[in-house]
Design a protein around this motif. Structure first.
Motif, PDB file in Angstrom:
ATOM      1  N   MET A 182       1.102   2.682  23.760  1.00  0.00           N
ATOM      2  CA  MET A 182       2.064   1.686  23.211  1.00  0.00           C
ATOM      3  C   MET A 182       1.528   0.888  22.002  1.00  0.00           C
ATOM      4  N   ARG A 210      -2.834   3.618  26.323  1.00  0.00           N
ATOM      5  CA  ARG A 210      -1.840   4.515  26.948  1.00  0.00           C
ATOM      6  C   ARG A 210      -0.733   5.025  25.892  1.00  0.00           C
ATOM      7  N   PHE A 212       5.927   1.840  33.518  1.00  0.00           N
ATOM      8  CA  PHE A 212       4.786   1.869  32.690  1.00  0.00           C
ATOM      9  C   PHE A 212       4.587   3.362  32.080  1.00  0.00           C
ATOM     10  N   LEU A 227       6.139  -5.558  27.106  1.00  0.00           N
ATOM     11  CA  LEU A 227       6.098  -5.123  28.635  1.00  0.00           C
ATOM     12  C   LEU A 227       5.514  -5.878  29.616  1.00  0.00           C
ATOM     13  N   GLU A 261       4.963  -3.474  21.572  1.00  0.00           N
ATOM     14  CA  GLU A 261       5.525  -2.998  22.830  1.00  0.00           C
ATOM     15  C   GLU A 261       4.683  -3.325  24.241  1.00  0.00           C
ATOM     16  N   ARG A 277       6.788   5.953  32.302  1.00  0.00           N
ATOM     17  CA  ARG A 277       7.696   6.295  31.195  1.00  0.00           C
ATOM     18  C   ARG A 277       7.481   5.575  29.954  1.00  0.00           C
ATOM     19  N   THR A 278       7.381   4.500  29.785  1.00  0.00           N
ATOM     20  CA  THR A 278       7.184   3.767  28.373  1.00  0.00           C
ATOM     21  C   THR A 278       5.796   4.378  27.699  1.00  0.00           C
ATOM     22  N   ALA A 279       4.828   4.711  28.316  1.00  0.00           N
ATOM     23  CA  ALA A 279       3.652   5.158  27.533  1.00  0.00           C
ATOM     24  C   ALA A 279       4.098   6.603  27.340  1.00  0.00           C
TER      25      ALA A 279
END
Lengths: 251, 507
Positions: free
Chosen positions: B465, B463, A100, B473, B469, A102-104
């Motif tokens: 995205m 955050r 989470f 997720l 996305e 890293r994706t953000a």
């Protein structure tokens, strides 16, 4: 940094006015605290700032570092440097905390036209910043906020903040549900992020958090407006006398 | 991503950019067709067509007779109607049952002789038929060291197999991996012994149809004690219009052997529906283990529910031996209609069956899918993990049978069925059938239904995205148990597919 002018907001479904003309300026490097009784509109302000659906801005403006953010999507505001530490962090089953994060981080970098962070650099940074918040490797592997205790959830919010390095941090009742030790840990995390380029807006019911995160300015919010602003002594006044004195004074 | 049609073109943006963006964001990546000269059997189905297919494949008489027996039965039976799918009546006489590229009339001796247009087709699909290291469509990521694993591919184009890679290397290990038509000619003793032994020609309407008209497919034999040195895979491509694809796969894992087999499927975008009725039979002997993974990405039809593949598939594994084991993993993102229940007959003592499934339906897709675990042997075990995701106007049904026979003493099953809804116009249904005929077995069933929560999406977006996305997720998190069961290459492809097939499902 953050400039809010005469902000008026309705609840979309009910046509009920929640914010009735909020004016607020937070300069870089400063910590502002907002206190106020239940239902005064504090949390609504944090949601409107971060772009949550369900609110209709009828009047006013919000400018973050020269850009009007009212027209921006939540993710665009995030990429512009706005961060909200949630009062109730959301659980996302099956998604590892690390994935989470890293994706953000990469989503924001991409939005700003920067290169993605390498796996090794990322890992290094996370480990470093997690350890100062006493977040262990196991907690990083667990699904986002699932089965976390109240304290773990709030520490996790601060870790996200540390990793995303926002310019404007909003903390929505980060002290709620925390015992003294957990609160100290969270405050330490926040204090370590204080610098000249970063602004903070700390929303809280109680003075006790402000013992640990020392504010530059304290605002009292009531019935959708900021009714009084002052230095840290204002928070102490609330602590000792409650809100009623101040409210009757400004009424 | 919102539909592109509604996007105002800003000044300074040229058509090329729009097309490029459309291509990147566009839902179905494999919807193009190959312009190639084809040869068809006449439209419709009768005994003469069945004989013709058999003749085209140079089959021995016993095979022709087997097909005719199936055809005679098929003529007498009716299409089943019990599943929770609706589709217009299929006119079985308005289809082609055999289509092959003209260049395949004489079977190429090696891949070098295969029509470059066909090779280019697989190349474009990301499956270059050179003996490359990784099954492509999947880029090697930093965690996977290049060259670590090899994948042999059997490529099936409409009715024929165009080639199989790594045959020599596999042969050295004693493994037979070839098209089923080749196996019928070259290894008749094995085919005769096993074909129809798991899914008999009388099994069900579509299996019977397949038995009569199957044109090609893959054949695998792993000899005793051999661990197959690489992953095997079959890639099915439907190209011709109004043509059904009926492939037949037969996998035999002899005593103490192991194989992991992957299956992928795509088809062009067309506004008429196309029929696909496959049969897969797996035989697992004592101490042998088979992993069978599918990423099914047939064309799902357009946003209004026009076209797409009707997918009626019978897949069954027979765990005959002591401690034999089979694992089905499927990611179903395509097809307009899916009717599919990969099953395990747990005949051997202590045999094990596992079924991991992700079924994603968007727009007007319908899926009725699940598994059957038939416990016949003592101490047999099965595990079912099913994740159904519905968006748009889609209907998604899990249908499963767990049956404990009197002799299957002390057997165990665990079933977990989770459904996730995106939006409020789709549906999720769970239909578990449980039969227990002894008093020492244990069956557990858990089911949940949830919605992709606005708060979760907002949290992700705060955050940084974007909405797509964030959905990807959350959904990938929901599917995690199943994605973990896939081989690495497929897991990555599947994660991307999850994102792609849900495009346009929010906002």
């Amino acid at each position: 940094m953050l400039n809010i002018k005469d902000l008026r907001v309705n609840l979309e479904d009910e046509n009920k006015e929640i914010l009735k003309g909020v004016d607020l300026t937070v300069d870089a490097g400063k910590v502002h605290a907002i206190m106020g009784p239940n239902g005064s509109g504090k949390s609504t302000l944090s949601y409107v700032l971060s772009g949550k659906e369900g609110y209709e801005v009828t009047h006013g403006s919000i400018v973050l570092n020269d850009s009007d953010i009212l027209e921006m999507e939540p993710e665009e505001r995030a990429a512009a440097g706005l961060f909200l530490a949630f009062q109730y962090p959301v659980e996302i089953p099956g998604v590892g905390n690390m994935t989470f994060l890293r994706t953000a981080v990469n989503a924001q970098r991409k939005a700003r036209g920067e290169k993605e962070i390498s796996a090794t650099d990322f890992l290094k940074q996370v480990r470093e910043r997690a350890s100062s918040l006493q977040i262990d490797a196991e907690m990083l592997k667990r699904p986002v906020n699932v089965g976390f205790s109240g304290g773990e959830k709030k520490r996790n919010e601060i870790l996200q903040m540390a990793m995303l390095e926002p310019k404007m941090c909003i903390l929505d009742e980060t002290d709620s549900g925390l015992d003294v030790d957990a609160m100290k840990l969270v405050a330490k995390g926040v204090n370590s992020l204080r610098d000249n380029g970063r602004g903070f807006l700390v929303i809280t019911h109680y003075q006790r958090l402000l013992d640990h995160i020392k504010p530059d300015v304290v605002h009292i919010m009531a019935d959708g407006k900021i009714v009084k602003s002052g230095g840290p002594e204002l928070a102490l006044e609330v602590e000792n006398n409650g809100y009623s004195d101040i409210l009757s004074e400004v009424a | 991503m919102a539909s592109f049609e509604s996007v105002d073109v800003k000044e300074g943006v040229d058509q090329e950019t729009i097309d490029a963006v459309r291509e990147v964001g566009g839902a179905y990546k494999y919807g193009w067709e190959t312009d190639i000269e084809m040869e068809y059997a006449p439209k419709g189905l009768d005994a003469a067509i069945v004989k013709l297919i058999s003749e085209k494949n140079n089959e021995p008489e016993w095979m022709t007779d087997w097909r005719l027996k199936a055809f005679n039965r098929w003529e007498k039976i009716k299409e089943p109607k019990w599943s929770m799918v609706n589709y217009p009546e299929i006119n079985f006489q308005d289809q082609y049952y055999y289509a092959r590229p003209k260049s395949m009339a004489e079977k190429p001796k090696s891949l070098d002789e295969v029509d470059p247009k066909l090779l280019a087709t697989y190349d474009k699909l990301g499956i270059p038929l050179k003996e490359q290291m990784l099954l492509a469509g999947v880029e090697a990521n930093e965690e996977v060291e290049k060259g670590e694993r090899k994948v042999a591919v059997d490529a099936v184009f409409d009715s024929v197999s165009v080639g199989t890679t790594f045959q020599k290397e596999l042969k050295n290990a004693g493994v037979i991996f070839c098209s089923i038509s080749e196996a019928i000619r070259e290894h008749p003793e094995l085919v005769k012994k096993y074909l129809g032994s798991v899914v008999p020609i009388t099994d069900n309407y579509y299996a019977t149809l397949n038995s009569a008209v199957f044109s090609d497919g893959s054949f695998v034999y792993i000899p005793p004690g051999v661990r197959c040195p690489m992953e095997l895979s079959t890639y099915f491509r439907i190209n011709a219009e109004n043509t059904g694809q009926f492939e037949r796969t037969l996998i035999i894992a002899d005593k103490g052997s192991y194989v992991s087999y992957l299956e992928g499927c795509t088809a062009p975008k067309r506004d008429t529906a196309q029929l696909h009725a496959a049969v897969v039979e797996i035989i697992v002997e004592e101490d042998a283990e088979v992993k069978y993974s599918t990423v099914q990405n047939w064309f799902p039809g357009d946003e209004d529910g026009n076209g797409g593949i009707y997918n009626f598939v019978t897949k069954r594994a027979d765990c005959r031996g002591y401690r034999s084991k089979v694992m089905w993993t499927q990611v179903e993102t395509g097809s307009a209609v899916t009717w599919k229940y990969p099953s395990c007959i747990l005949r051997g003592e202590e045999s094990q069956g596992e079924f991991y499934s992700i079924a994603i339906t968007n727009n007007h897709q319908q899926a009725d899918t699940g598994t059957k675990m038939v416990h016949l042997g003592k101490n047999s075990k099965s595990r079912i993990v099913s994740k159904g995701i519905s968006a748009g106007f889609a209907q998604n049904t899990y249908r499963g049978l767990v049956s404990m026979h009197p002799r299957a003493k002390s057997s165990r099953n665990y079933t977990q069925c989770d459904s996730l809804l995106i939006g409020d116009k789709c549906g999720a249904h769970t239909v578990p059938y449980i039969e227990v005929k002894n008093n020492s077995s244990r069956v557990e069933h858990e089911a949940t239904t949830s919605k992709v929560d606005d708060d979760q999406l907002f949290y992700c977006r705060q955050r940084g995205m974007d909405e797509e996305e964030a959905v990807a997720l959350v959904v990938n998190g929901f599917c995690k148990d199943v994605l973990q069961a896939l081989p690495m290459e497929f897991a990555m492809e599947a994660q991307q597919l999850v994102a792609i097939s849900l495009e346009g499902s929010v906002g």
